[in-house]
Design a protein around this motif. Structure first.
Motif, PDB file in Angstrom:
ATOM      1  N   VAL A 103       6.335   1.524   1.830  1.00 54.18           N
ATOM      2  CA  VAL A 103       6.000   1.185   3.219  1.00 54.18           C
ATOM      3  C   VAL A 103       4.534   1.501   3.492  1.00 54.18           C
ATOM      4  CG1 VAL A 103       6.427   1.803   5.635  1.00 54.18           C
ATOM      5  CG2 VAL A 103       8.351   1.409   4.092  1.00 54.18           C
ATOM      6  N   LEU A 104       4.066   2.656   3.033  1.00 56.00           N
ATOM      7  CA  LEU A 104       2.665   3.036   3.230  1.00 56.00           C
ATOM      8  C   LEU A 104       1.741   1.996   2.610  1.00 56.00           C
ATOM      9  CD1 LEU A 104       0.563   5.183   4.143  1.00 56.00           C
ATOM     10  CD2 LEU A 104       0.781   6.142   1.854  1.00 56.00           C
ATOM     11  N   LYS A 105       2.039   1.582   1.406  1.00 54.41           N
ATOM     12  CA  LYS A 105       1.215   0.571   0.725  1.00 54.41           C
ATOM     13  C   LYS A 105       1.212  -0.744   1.500  1.00 54.41           C
ATOM     14  CE  LYS A 105       1.451  -2.274  -3.294  1.00 54.41           C
ATOM     15  NZ  LYS A 105       2.185  -2.553  -4.514  1.00 54.41           N
TER      16      LYS A 105
ATOM     17  N   GLU B  36      -8.207   2.341  -3.436  1.00 50.35           N
ATOM     18  CA  GLU B  36      -7.116   3.047  -4.086  1.00 50.35           C
ATOM     19  C   GLU B  36      -6.312   3.811  -3.056  1.00 50.35           C
ATOM     20  OE1 GLU B  36      -8.072   4.646  -7.871  1.00 50.35           O
ATOM     21  OE2 GLU B  36      -6.595   6.254  -7.703  1.00 50.35           O
ATOM     22  N   ILE B  37      -4.998   3.815  -3.242  1.00 45.13           N
ATOM     23  CA  ILE B  37      -4.082   4.583  -2.404  1.00 45.13           C
ATOM     24  C   ILE B  37      -3.195   5.356  -3.365  1.00 45.13           C
ATOM     25  CG2 ILE B  37      -2.243   4.521  -0.673  1.00 45.13           C
ATOM     26  CD1 ILE B  37      -3.216   1.635  -0.014  1.00 45.13           C
ATOM     27  N   GLY B  38      -3.053   6.644  -3.130  1.00 38.08           N
ATOM     28  CA  GLY B  38      -2.192   7.451  -3.986  1.00 38.08           C
ATOM     29  C   GLY B  38      -1.533   8.551  -3.186  1.00 38.08           C
TER      30      GLY B  38
ATOM     31  N   ILE C 228       5.719   3.774   9.481  1.00 36.89           N
ATOM     32  CA  ILE C 228       6.617   4.550   8.614  1.00 36.89           C
ATOM     33  C   ILE C 228       7.814   5.038   9.411  1.00 36.89           C
ATOM     34  CG2 ILE C 228       6.842   6.695   7.295  1.00 36.89           C
ATOM     35  CD1 ILE C 228       3.957   6.180   6.284  1.00 36.89           C
ATOM     36  N   PHE C 229       7.596   5.539  10.620  1.00 36.66           N
ATOM     37  CA  PHE C 229       8.715   5.972  11.457  1.00 36.66           C
ATOM     38  C   PHE C 229       9.645   4.806  11.789  1.00 36.66           C
ATOM     39  CE2 PHE C 229       6.592   9.965  13.420  1.00 36.66           C
ATOM     40  CZ  PHE C 229       7.063  10.746  12.367  1.00 36.66           C
ATOM     41  N   ARG C 230       9.070   3.625  12.027  1.00 40.96           N
ATOM     42  CA  ARG C 230       9.884   2.456  12.379  1.00 40.96           C
ATOM     43  C   ARG C 230      10.697   1.962  11.174  1.00 40.96           C
ATOM     44  NH1 ARG C 230       9.776  -2.956  12.393  1.00 40.96           N
ATOM     45  NH2 ARG C 230       7.710  -3.244  11.517  1.00 40.96           N
ATOM     46  N   ARG C 231      10.062   1.908  10.002  1.00 43.94           N
ATOM     47  CA  ARG C 231      10.715   1.345   8.823  1.00 43.94           C
ATOM     48  C   ARG C 231      11.526   2.370   8.016  1.00 43.94           C
ATOM     49  NH1 ARG C 231       5.933  -2.537   6.314  1.00 43.94           N
ATOM     50  NH2 ARG C 231       5.188  -3.361   8.303  1.00 43.94           N
TER      51      ARG C 231
ATOM     52  N   LYS D  77      -0.127   6.520  -8.079  1.00 40.93           N
ATOM     53  CA  LYS D  77      -1.066   5.508  -7.605  1.00 40.93           C
ATOM     54  C   LYS D  77      -0.250   4.352  -7.055  1.00 40.93           C
ATOM     55  CE  LYS D  77      -4.716   4.366 -10.026  1.00 40.93           C
ATOM     56  NZ  LYS D  77      -5.662   3.688 -10.950  1.00 40.93           N
ATOM     57  N   LEU D  78      -0.413   4.079  -5.749  1.00 41.10           N
ATOM     58  CA  LEU D  78       0.340   3.019  -5.089  1.00 41.10           C
ATOM     59  C   LEU D  78      -0.408   1.707  -5.101  1.00 41.10           C
ATOM     60  CD1 LEU D  78       1.549   4.908  -1.905  1.00 41.10           C
ATOM     61  CD2 LEU D  78       2.695   4.688  -4.110  1.00 41.10           C
ATOM     62  N   HIS D  79      -1.724   1.783  -5.067  1.00 39.10           N
ATOM     63  CA  HIS D  79      -2.513   0.561  -4.938  1.00 39.10           C
ATOM     64  C   HIS D  79      -3.885   0.811  -5.520  1.00 39.10           C
ATOM     65  CE1 HIS D  79      -4.244  -3.030  -3.108  1.00 39.10           C
ATOM     66  NE2 HIS D  79      -5.209  -2.273  -2.642  1.00 39.10           N
TER      67      HIS D  79
END
Length: 154
Positions: free
Chosen positions: A36-38, A54-56, A89-92, A137-139
């Motif tokens: 969801v964050l990604k 980058e997202i981790g 994030i809270f919604r999903r 690593k998400l993205h």
């Protein structure tokens, strides 16, 4: 890789390493929250002039390597990222709100550092990877895509 961003009156390359801890340093990041964050971050990149290089995540905090434009101050960028990601994030993922006792998603604090274009960008990527115990690593997007300029601005 980051690129120089050419606007009508300036050329910039502004890179930031941002770290956001979850409220109470709770270990709320699992596979679903990571996904969801990604997704939310990539949606933010489509709408705002922000590129996520980058997202981790580690169990209780997130690392972002982002490129932006000078019209977004660091505090505005942090506020935008925290508010939009927390809301979605809270919604999903409603189970996360229960884990945090119905409160806020992010802690009040954050870490922000500027990153130089030449040499330091890869170093920060390695640093982020070596942080914590279970970094995921998400993205990663080091392509040469620049920001989209809405047609109304052309």
């Amino acid at each position: 890789m980051s690129e120089y961003i050419h606007k009508s009156h300036n050329v910039t390359v502004l890179l930031y390493h941002l770290v956001f801890p979850a409220k109470y340093r709770r270990a709320v990041f699992d596979n679903r929250v990571d996904e969801v964050l990604k997704e939310v971050c990539l949606e933010i990149a489509e709408r705002y002039q922000v590129k996520f290089l980058e997202i981790g995540t580690d169990k209780d905090h997130v690392h972002f390597l982002v490129q932006s434009v000078p019209t977004y101050s660091v505090s505005r960028l942090v506020q935008m990222l925290k508010s939009l990601t927390a809301r979605e994030i809270f919604r999903r993922c409603p189970q996360v709100k229960k884990q945090l006792w119905g409160g806020e998603f992010w802690s009040d604090g954050y870490f922000a550092s500027t990153v130089g274009k030449h040499g330091d960008e890869a170093m920060i990527g390695r640093y982020v990877k070596n942080q914590g115990n279970e970094y995921h690593k998400l993205h990663s997007d080091h392509s040469s895509r620049c920001f989209k300029i809405p047609r109304s601005k052309l």
